[in-house]
Motif scaffolding. Structure first.
Motif, mmCIF file in Angstrom:
data_model
loop_
_atom_site.group_PDB
_atom_site.id
_atom_site.type_symbol
_atom_site.label_atom_id
_atom_site.label_comp_id
_atom_site.label_asym_id
_atom_site.label_seq_id
_atom_site.Cartn_x
_atom_site.Cartn_y
_atom_site.Cartn_z
ATOM 1 N N GLN A 138 0.833 -1.208 0.000
ATOM 2 C CA GLN A 138 0.000 0.000 0.000
ATOM 3 C C GLN A 138 0.867 1.257 0.000
ATOM 4 O O GLN A 138 0.581 2.228 -0.712
ATOM 5 C CB GLN A 138 -0.932 -0.009 1.216
ATOM 6 N N THR A 139 1.931 1.236 0.797
ATOM 7 C CA THR A 139 2.836 2.389 0.863
ATOM 8 C C THR A 139 3.526 2.616 -0.476
ATOM 9 O O THR A 139 3.630 3.746 -0.962
ATOM 10 C CB THR A 139 3.888 2.177 1.960
ATOM 11 N N ILE A 141 2.483 1.753 -3.411
ATOM 12 C CA ILE A 141 1.509 2.235 -4.398
ATOM 13 C C ILE A 141 1.188 3.705 -4.170
ATOM 14 O O ILE A 141 1.130 4.498 -5.118
ATOM 15 C CB ILE A 141 0.234 1.371 -4.336
ATOM 16 N N SER A 142 1.005 4.088 -2.910
ATOM 17 C CA SER A 142 0.665 5.486 -2.622
ATOM 18 C C SER A 142 1.800 6.432 -2.997
ATOM 19 O O SER A 142 1.565 7.575 -3.394
ATOM 20 C CB SER A 142 0.320 5.647 -1.136
ATOM 21 N N LYS A 143 3.028 5.961 -2.893
ATOM 22 C CA LYS A 143 4.191 6.788 -3.229
ATOM 23 C C LYS A 143 4.648 6.601 -4.675
ATOM 24 O O LYS A 143 5.624 7.225 -5.090
ATOM 25 C CB LYS A 143 5.346 6.467 -2.277
ATOM 26 N N GLN A 144 3.955 5.716 -5.402
ATOM 27 C CA GLN A 144 4.336 5.407 -6.784
ATOM 28 C C GLN A 144 5.814 5.022 -6.861
ATOM 29 O O GLN A 144 6.551 5.455 -7.747
ATOM 30 C CB GLN A 144 4.041 6.595 -7.701
ATOM 31 N N PHE A 155 -6.685 -1.259 -4.941
ATOM 32 C CA PHE A 155 -6.470 0.078 -4.398
ATOM 33 C C PHE A 155 -7.122 1.097 -5.327
ATOM 34 O O PHE A 155 -7.045 0.981 -6.556
ATOM 35 C CB PHE A 155 -4.971 0.370 -4.252
ATOM 36 N N GLY A 157 -7.859 4.449 -7.401
ATOM 37 C CA GLY A 157 -7.082 5.441 -8.131
ATOM 38 C C GLY A 157 -5.946 4.888 -8.976
ATOM 39 O O GLY A 157 -5.214 5.662 -9.589
ATOM 40 N N VAL A 158 -5.769 3.561 -8.993
ATOM 41 C CA VAL A 158 -4.711 2.963 -9.804
ATOM 42 C C VAL A 158 -5.290 1.783 -10.584
ATOM 43 O O VAL A 158 -6.351 1.263 -10.255
ATOM 44 C CB VAL A 158 -3.522 2.474 -8.939
ATOM 45 N N CYS A 160 -5.873 -1.833 -11.482
ATOM 46 C CA CYS A 160 -5.800 -3.112 -10.776
ATOM 47 C C CYS A 160 -6.434 -4.195 -11.648
ATOM 48 O O CYS A 160 -7.637 -4.132 -11.926
ATOM 49 C CB CYS A 160 -6.526 -3.052 -9.426
ATOM 50 N N PRO A 269 1.037 1.356 -10.333
ATOM 51 C CA PRO A 269 0.892 2.549 -9.485
ATOM 52 C C PRO A 269 0.960 3.872 -10.239
ATOM 53 O O PRO A 269 0.365 4.859 -9.813
ATOM 54 C CB PRO A 269 2.061 2.428 -8.500
ATOM 55 N N HIS A 270 1.682 3.909 -11.359
ATOM 56 C CA HIS A 270 1.866 5.179 -12.063
ATOM 57 C C HIS A 270 0.654 5.482 -12.951
ATOM 58 O O HIS A 270 0.146 4.590 -13.646
ATOM 59 C CB HIS A 270 3.128 5.141 -12.925
#
Length: 292
Positions: A138-139, A141-144, A155, A157-158, A160, A269-270
Motif C-alpha cells: 500500500q505504501t 503504491i501510494s508513493k508510486q 487500491f 485510483g490505480v 488493478c 501505481p503510475h
C-alpha cells in the motif's frame, strides 16, 4: 592523470588483421590502405612496448602476448558496442530499470517464468524485485515507488487487474497435535497458535477464531517455524505443495473443506502508460498467469 597508450580504433584494426589473416585482406574489409593499417598496429605495439603480431610471408601471426591482448581487446570493443547500443535503447524510451514489488504470501512461479523470458529481451533493463507485506504494498503504491505491484487487495485510483485466484490451505508440521484429528473444526483451531504472515497491523488476515497469533513478516521464517512444529498457518497451496509432497508439512483436513481464496492483482501505481520495457514484461506476465 592517466593517458591511454592506445586507441579503440587501433584495437579494432589489430583484431581485423588477425581475423582476416593479414594486412591486405583487412584493408579490403575496412576500406583502408595497407600502409595505414601497418602504421596503426606498429604504433599500438610501440605504445605498449610489446609485439602483438609477427609477419611471416604475407600473413600476420599472433605472438603469445598477442593472443592474450586479442582476448582482452575483444572484451573492450564489445563493451563499447554494448554501451553505444544501450544509448540508442535509452534514447528510444526503453526503461533502464523496472521496480517490481510482490506481496509476500502470493505465489510467484508465473512471475519467475515471465522474468526468465524477459531476460532474453531486456536490452540492458535492470530489475529490482522486492517482497513486501500488504501494508508495504500500500505504501509503495501510494508513493508510486514501483512500476508493477502484485497484491491480494485492490487500491483506489490505480489500475488493478485480477490475474489468478490463490487458494490458501491450513498446514502444520507432521508431528503437530492437530494432525491426530480426522476432521479439524474451527473449534479445534481456536486454542492453537497461528502463524500469520503479515505485519503488525495486518493480523486480521489470520484465522478469525484463533486466540493465539504470532505475526511473522517473512514467508521463509513462517515455513521454518512450521517445520519445527510451531503452530499452524494458512498459506498458498502453490507455495506449500513441494513441502507437502516432501512430507515436511501436512495439510490439515478441515471438516467443512474450508478453503480461503484471494485474487492476485496486477497493479500499476503510475498514472502514465507503461514504457516499452514494462509493456513487454506485462505481456509476458499475462501469458504466464492462468486467467481468473
Amino acid at each position: 592523470m592517466y593517458r591511454p597508450k592506445s586507441t579503440l580504433e587501433q584495437w579494432r584494426i589489430f583484431q581485423a588483421v588477425v581475423d582476416n589473416d593479414g594486412y591486405a585482406q583487412a584493408g579490403e574489409v575496412l576500406n583502408k590502405s595497407q600502409s595505414s593499417l601497418n602504421h596503426a598496429v606498429a604504433k599500438l605495439q610501440q605504445g605498449l612496448g610489446i609485439a602483438l603480431l609477427e609477419v611471416k610471408g604475407r600473413k600476420a601471426y599472433l605472438t603469445p602476448e598477442g593472443e592474450v591482448f586479442l582476448r582482452r581487446s575483444r572484451q573492450l570493443t564489445q563493451g563499447i558496442e554494448e554501451l553505444e547500443l544501450l544509448a540508442d535503447v535509452l534514447a528510444s524510451g526503453w526503461e533502464s530499470l523496472l521496480r517490481i514489488v510482490v506481496e509476500a504470501s502470493l505465489p510467484r512461479q508465473p512471475l519467475y517464468q515471465a522474468l526468465s523470458d524477459f531476460s532474453l529481451r531486456a536490452r540492458g533493463c535492470r530489475i529490482h524485485l522486492i517482497e513486501a507485506q500488504p501494508a508495504g504494498c500500500q505504501t509503495v503504491i501510494s508513493k508510486q515507488a514501483a512500476d508493477i505491484v502484485f497484491a491480494s487487495q485492490t487500491f483506489a485510483g490505480v489500475t488493478c487487474l485480477p490475474l489468478v485466484t490463490t487458494v490458501y490451505v491450513p498446514v502444520c508440521a507432521p508431528d503437530h497435535p492437530l494432525t491426530a484429528l480426522k476432521d479439524v473444526t474451527a473449534y479445534d483451531l481456536e486454542t492453537e497458535l497461528e502463524l500469520v504472515l503479515a505485519e503488525g497491523k495486518d493480523t486480521e488476515l489470520g484465522w478469525e477464531c484463533a486466540q493465539q497469533r504470532w505475526v511473522i513478516n517473512h514467508l521463509h521464517d513462517t515455513l521454518s517455524l512450521l517445520r519445527r512444529g510451531v503452530g499452524f498457518a494458512w498459506l498458498p497451496l502453490e507455495v506449500v505443495t513441494p513441502l507437502l509432497d516432501a512430507q515436511l508439512l501436512v495439510r490439515l483436513p478441515m471438516a467443512n473443506q474450508a478453503l480461503r481464496k484471494r485474487f492476485t492483482h496486477l497493479i500499476l501505481p503510475h498514472p502514465s502508460p507503461p514504457g516499452p520495457a514494462a509493456s513487454l514484461l506485462l505481456s509476458l506476465i499475462r501469458q504466464h498467469y492462468t486467467p481468473v
